[in-house]
Design an enzyme around this catalytic site. Structure first.
Site, PDB file in Angstrom:
ATOM      1  N   GLY A 101      -5.787   0.390  -3.006  1.00  0.00           N
ATOM      2  CA  GLY A 101      -4.744   0.268  -2.244  1.00  0.00           C
ATOM      3  C   GLY A 101      -4.774   1.418  -1.114  1.00  0.00           C
ATOM      4  O   GLY A 101      -4.639   1.364  -0.086  1.00  0.00           O
ATOM      5  N   ARG A 102      -4.591   2.767  -1.902  1.00  0.00           N
ATOM      6  CA  ARG A 102      -4.404   4.068  -0.768  1.00  0.00           C
ATOM      7  C   ARG A 102      -5.442   4.244  -0.135  1.00  0.00           C
ATOM      8  O   ARG A 102      -5.544   5.198   0.405  1.00  0.00           O
ATOM      9  CB  ARG A 102      -4.001   5.274  -2.051  1.00  0.00           C
ATOM     10  CG  ARG A 102      -4.805   5.363  -2.966  1.00  0.00           C
ATOM     11  CD  ARG A 102      -4.290   6.379  -3.940  1.00  0.00           C
ATOM     12  NE  ARG A 102      -4.943   6.551  -5.203  1.00  0.00           N
ATOM     13  CZ  ARG A 102      -4.806   5.917  -6.296  1.00  0.00           C
ATOM     14  NH1 ARG A 102      -4.226   4.629  -6.445  1.00  0.00           N
ATOM     15  NH2 ARG A 102      -5.604   6.223  -7.297  1.00  0.00           N
TER      16      ARG A 102
END
Lengths: 526, 526
Positions: free
Chosen positions: B269-270
C-alpha cells in the site's frame, strides 16, 4: 513567595525518579484494569473528560507527582501568571491570553488599562463589525455581500485559527451558521497566495491581515500579493481588508483597512487564537455567538486549571505525567491522535504550541538545564493513522506516549450502518481498541506478530466536537504546555530560536554572504 | 550469495561506530565549508540534486559507510528485490512497485505473468478509460461530463495519491491540464465522507474505490456512504464508480463498477502511488501524460539507486547517513521540511512510508534486534514551520536531523517584489539561511540567544516542482527507506503492527469485551 528552581534541584523530583515504574500491561489487565480506567478520570470542561487510565502512573507515582507540583509551586505560578506578573522574563512581558476568555484572578491593570476590559472591548468591536458584514451593511464597492474571508498570517496567526476553522466548518454547515467560507494564506512561497487566489472570488472576499508587530515579512509580502490581485480585478484593496495587530504597529492607524482590531504584547502568537487573531476570522466565518461559545469552553477549562489538587486539574495532571514520561521514563516524542477528521490540523497547532513554547535548553534565567525539555509533537487523525505510522507506535524500538481524543457523536449526524454498526461506532471502537492494544499488547510465539504493550496513552472524551468542546480542548493543551514550562523552569513565552534564521535570510537577500551560505544561495539561484 | 545479517554483527558497522564524529559547526565554516557544500552533492534524477554538505559526515565516515554498504550487500539486496526475489519474507511476497516505472533488472515472471507487462497493461487500461472520460465518451446518465474525481481509500491508498494531487494541482492549473478536481475520502469518521459530499456535485463526480484486498473496512464503509448519497440523488452508483483492486478481490468482477483496474500483492500500500492506486485518480485529474511524466521521474531516481558507489547513489547515501545519525549519533526523530506549499501533505506520506516500513523490533527472520530502527518522521512546509516548531529544532535539548527540499522556481509563476526581492527568492533565502543556522549556530553571551549549531540537514534542490521532479522525489524516499530496512535487516514490506487493533475493534463492535476494554467502550457509548 514563589521561587523558580530547576527541576533537578527539587527533592520531590528526586523522589519521583526513585518511584517504581508501573508495569502497564499488567496494571491494565483484568478487573484491576477496569477499575483503573473507571477511576483515573477527571472532568476537563465543556462536558469532556480526561481519562488517564492507560498512562504509566499508579497511586505512588501520582502522590509523588502531587508533591512535585507542590514543591515546584505550579498552581501558584499559574496564579502569578493570571494575576499579571511578568512571567515572560525574556521579553519582560505579562502573559494574558486567558483574559480573552475569563477573569481567572484579580483585575490586571497594565499600561494604565484593565486588560480584561481591553480584550473584551476589542471582541465587541469585532462583533459589531462582523454583524454589519453579515447584515450587508458593510459590503464591497458594488454593494454586494462578502462571501469569503481570507486570513493572511503565519505561525500563531495561522495554525490555531486554521485548525479551529476546519474543526467547526462541517459542524457549522449542519447548524446553519456557516456565514462565510474561510481560506488561509501563510507561506511566503508565492504559490500559497496564488493558489488561494486562484480558487476564490476576490470581489466578494474580505481579507484579514494578522500581524501583531505589523512587520512580519511573510504576512506583509502576502498582503502585497493580495492587493495586487485586488487592483488587477479593478477593486480598491482598502474596501477588502481589515487588520488585527497591536495598537503600536504601523498597521494600526493606516487608512488601508476597513477596520483595525487590537491585541497586545501580552498575548503570544501561539496563544492568540482566543484573541482577535482567531476572533475576527472565526466570527466572520461562524458568527460572533459561535466564537463566544468557543471562549466559554476555554474558560471552563481554565477554571479547572487553577485547582491545586492535581487529580481535579486535568491540564496540570497531563503536564505532570508528561514530565514523568519525558524525564523519568525518557520518551522523546509524543503523538496527538484525534479520532475526528475535523481535527485534522489540530495536531499541527499543538505542535507549534508545545514545541515553540518548551523547545528550550536554558531556564528562565538563561542558564543551561541538565534535563530534557519539550518533546517532539506530531500527529494525524485516527483511524487514518492506524493505516500509516501506527506500525511504529506498536512495534517500533522507541516508546511514544499517545494523546487520544474522541467524541461519542459525529458533527454532521449523517451515517451509515455496515456490518451491524455505524461509522461513528467503528471510529469509537477503534480508539478504544487501540488504547488497549498499546497498553497490553499480545503474546505470540511468532515475534513478528507479538506486541510488547506497555505503551501509554490517555484519552479526552467528549459528547461532540462543538465550539465549546473545542475551546476546552485548546485551553487544556495551552495550560498543559504552560505547566510543563513551569516544571522545567523555562520561559515558555519567548522564541529566541527563530531569530538567527531571519538574520541570515536577510543577508542572503542582500547578497551579503560568503562561505557555505553563499554556495547554498547560488545553488538556489538567489 | 546474499546473506542477511543483523547490523551489529558486521565488522564494518563496528568500524563505523569507532569513527570520530564530525564537528559540524566547524566543518561548515569558512572556505572549507563552502568546499564541502560544493562537493557533497549528487544528482538524484529529474534535474534535482541531493546535497549533503550539512550532514554529519566527512571523508572518513563516508568511507566507513561505503564499507558498511558493501559488507551489508545493500545494492545486491536491491538487485535481488527488483529481480523478483521474495523480499517480503513475512508475507512471502515479491516487492515489485518499481516495475510500474521501469525495468530495473531482468524480466520478473510471477504467477506465470511478466509483471512489468501486467502493470503496463493496467496503466494502458486506465489511460484508455481516462481518455474516454475526458472526451465525454464516458459520462453520467444524463450524458454530462464528470468534473470531479473522488478517491475512496485509506493509508497507502490515500496519503500518497493525495500528497501527489496537492503537489501538482496548482501546477496543472497553470499548465492548463487540470482536467478534473480531486477530493479524497479516507477516515471511517462519518464526518469525513459527509464533509466531502457536502462540497461536491455528486451528479458530476466519479468515485475511485481503492482497496487491494477489497475488504478494507473503512473503505467499504465509505463506499456505502457514497452509494447512499448517489441513490438519494436519484443516481445509479454503478455509473459513478470504478475500482482499483487485486484480481482476486471481491470487487474485481463486480458489476457495481464502470471499470476495475488491477494491482497485486507485490505492491504494498505505502509503495503503491506508482500503480493504479495513484495512476487512476491522478490520470483523471491531470491526464495520463502527466502521470507518465511522474513515472519517468521516478524511473530516473530508481536507476540511480542501483549504483554501488554510494556517492553516486543518493537514496543509498541518504539511507546510510540516516542510519549513522540514528544508531551511532542516537537521534530518534527526523523532520522533512519542504520549502514548497504544494508539498504540504508530502511529509504525511513519507511518515507512513518510513514509519510503517521500518518501525519494527524484529529482523526479517522474526528475531529481536538490539539496535534502534526507524525514527519518528514528521514535518510541515517552510517557511511556515519556521514560525512554529523550529524553535525546538534550533534550541531544544534533542538534535533532530532535517531533510529540506527546495525549488528555484515557483509553480504558478505569479510573484511580487517586496523589499527588493520576490517571494520565491525569500523562500529560497530562508531555506539556505536555515541550513546554516542549524549547522553553525551562533555564540551569544546571553545563552537564551545562543544557538549551539551542530544540527545536521540535507537539501534536495530542483528547478521546479513538476510531475517528473515529484516522481524522482517520491522514488528517492521509497528507495532510501528500503535501503534502511536492508541495513537494519528488517522486512520493510509487512505491517503486523496494525493487526491487533483491528482484532480488538471487532470485539468492541461485537460487544465481546470485558475489563478495561469494556469500560472504554462504555465511556465512548459504543
Amino acid at each position: 513567595m514563589i521561587t523558580w528552581k530547576n527541576m533537578d534541584t527539587l527533592a520531590s523530583y528526586q523522589a519521583l525518579k526513585a518511584t517504581k515504574p508501573v508495569a502497564l500491561a499488567a496494571a491494565m489487565s483484568g478487573e484491576n484494569g477496569a477499575e483503573r480506567v473507571r477511576s483515573y478520570t477527571t472532568p476537563m470542561g465543556a462536558g469532556m473528560d480526561f481519562n488517564y487510565g492507560a498512562r504509566p502512573v499508579d497511586e505512588t507515582i501520582l502522590e509523588a507527582l502531587a508533591k512535585f507540583a507542590e514543591e515546584a509551586q505550579l498552581t501558584e505560578k499559574f496564579a502569578a501568571l493570571y494575576n499579571g506578573e511578568v512571567i515572560n522574563t525574556g521579553e519582560k512581558r505579562l502573559v494574558l491570553h486567558h483574559l480573552c476568555r475569563g477573569q481567572l484572578g484579580g483585575d490586571v491593570i497594565a499600561d494604565g488599562v484593565n486588560k480584561r476590559e481591553f480584550y473584551l472591548g476589542e471582541q465587541k468591536k469585532i462583533t459589531e463589525f462582523v454583524n454589519k458584514v453579515h447584515a450587508g451593511q458593510i459590503t464591497n464597492a458594488a454593494g454586494e455581500k462578502f462571501t469569503t474571508v481570507v486570513q493572511i498570517g503565519i505561525g500563531g496567526s495561522d495554525l490555531g485559527p486554521r485548525a479551529i476553522y476546519l474543526a467547526l466548518e462541517n459542524w457549522a454547515k449542519v447548524e446553519g451558521c456557516l456565514k462565510m467560507k474561510a481560506e488561509f494564506i501563510s507561506n511566503v512561497d508565492p504559490d500559497d497566495a496564488a493558489g488561494v487566489l486562484s480558487k476564490i472570488d476576490v470581489a466578494h472576499s474580505l481579507f484579514v491581515l494578522v500581524s501583531k508587530s505589523g512587520t512580519t515579512l511573510e504576512t506583509l509580502t502576502n498582503e502585497s500579493f493580495v492587493k495586487d490581485a485586488l487592483i488587477k480585478a479593478g477593486l480598491n484593496p482598502s474596501n477588502h481588508m481589515v487588520a488585527v495587530t497591536s495598537e503600536t504597529s504601523p498597521l494600526a492607524k493606516s487608512s488601508d483597512y476597513l477596520a483595525a482590531f487590537f491585541m497586545d504584547d501580552y498575548i503570544g502568537g501561539r496563544y492568540s487564537s482566543s484573541s482577535g487573531v482567531g476572533g475576527c476570522v472565526l466570527s466572520l466565518a461562524f458568527g460572533p455567538e459561535v466564537f463566544a461559545q468557543f471562549l466559554d469552553g476555554a474558560a471552563e477549562a481554565d477554571e479547572l486549571a487553577k485547582n491545586a489538587d492535581i487529580r481535579k486539574n486535568p491540564a496540570l495532571l497531563d503536564a505532570l505525567i508528561g514530565v514523568y514520561e519525558r524525564n523519568v521514563l525518557g520518551y522523546p516524542t509524543t503523538a496527538v491522535l484525534p479520532y475526528s477528521q475535523a481535527l485534522s490540523r489540530f495536531p499541527a497547532h499543538l505542535q507549534q504550541l508545545d514545541m515553540e513554547s518548551n523547545g528550550k535548553s536554558v531556564n528562565r534565567f538563561g542558564e543551561p538545564v541538565n534535563y530534557a525539555t519539550g518533546p517532539v509533537i506530531f500527529g494525524e487523525p485516527g483511524t487514518n493513522g492506524q493505516h500509516s505510522f501506527y506500525q511504529l507506535l506498536h512495534q517500533g524500538t522507541d516508546i511514544i506516549p499517545l494523546q487520544f481524543v474522541g467524541f461519542k457523536n459525529s458533527q454532521m449526524g449523517s451515517d451509515v450502518v455496515i456490518q451491524g454498526s455505524t461509522s461513528q461506532q467503528k471510529l469509537c471502537a477503534n480508539v478504544a481498541a487501540q488504547i488497549m492494544a498499546f497498553a497490553c499488547g499480545k503474546e505470540d510465539t511468532n515475534l513478528n506478530k507479538k506486541f510488547e504493550g506497555g505503551r501509554p496513552s490517555s484519552i479526552i472524551i467528549g459528547e461532540k466536537l462543538t465550539p465549546a468542546a473545542l475551546g476546552a480542548l485548546l485551553a487544556h493543551f495551552e495550560n498543559k504546555v504552560m505547566y510543563q514550562g513551569f516544571a522545567w523552569n523555562l520561559n515558555s513565552f519567548d522564541q529566541e530560536g527563530v531569530q538567527l534564521g531571519k538574520v541570515l535570510a536577510k543577508k542572503v537577500l542582500a547578497h551579503d554572504t560568503d562561505g557555505a551560505l553563499k554556495v547554498y544561495s547560488d545553488l538556489l539561484n538567489i
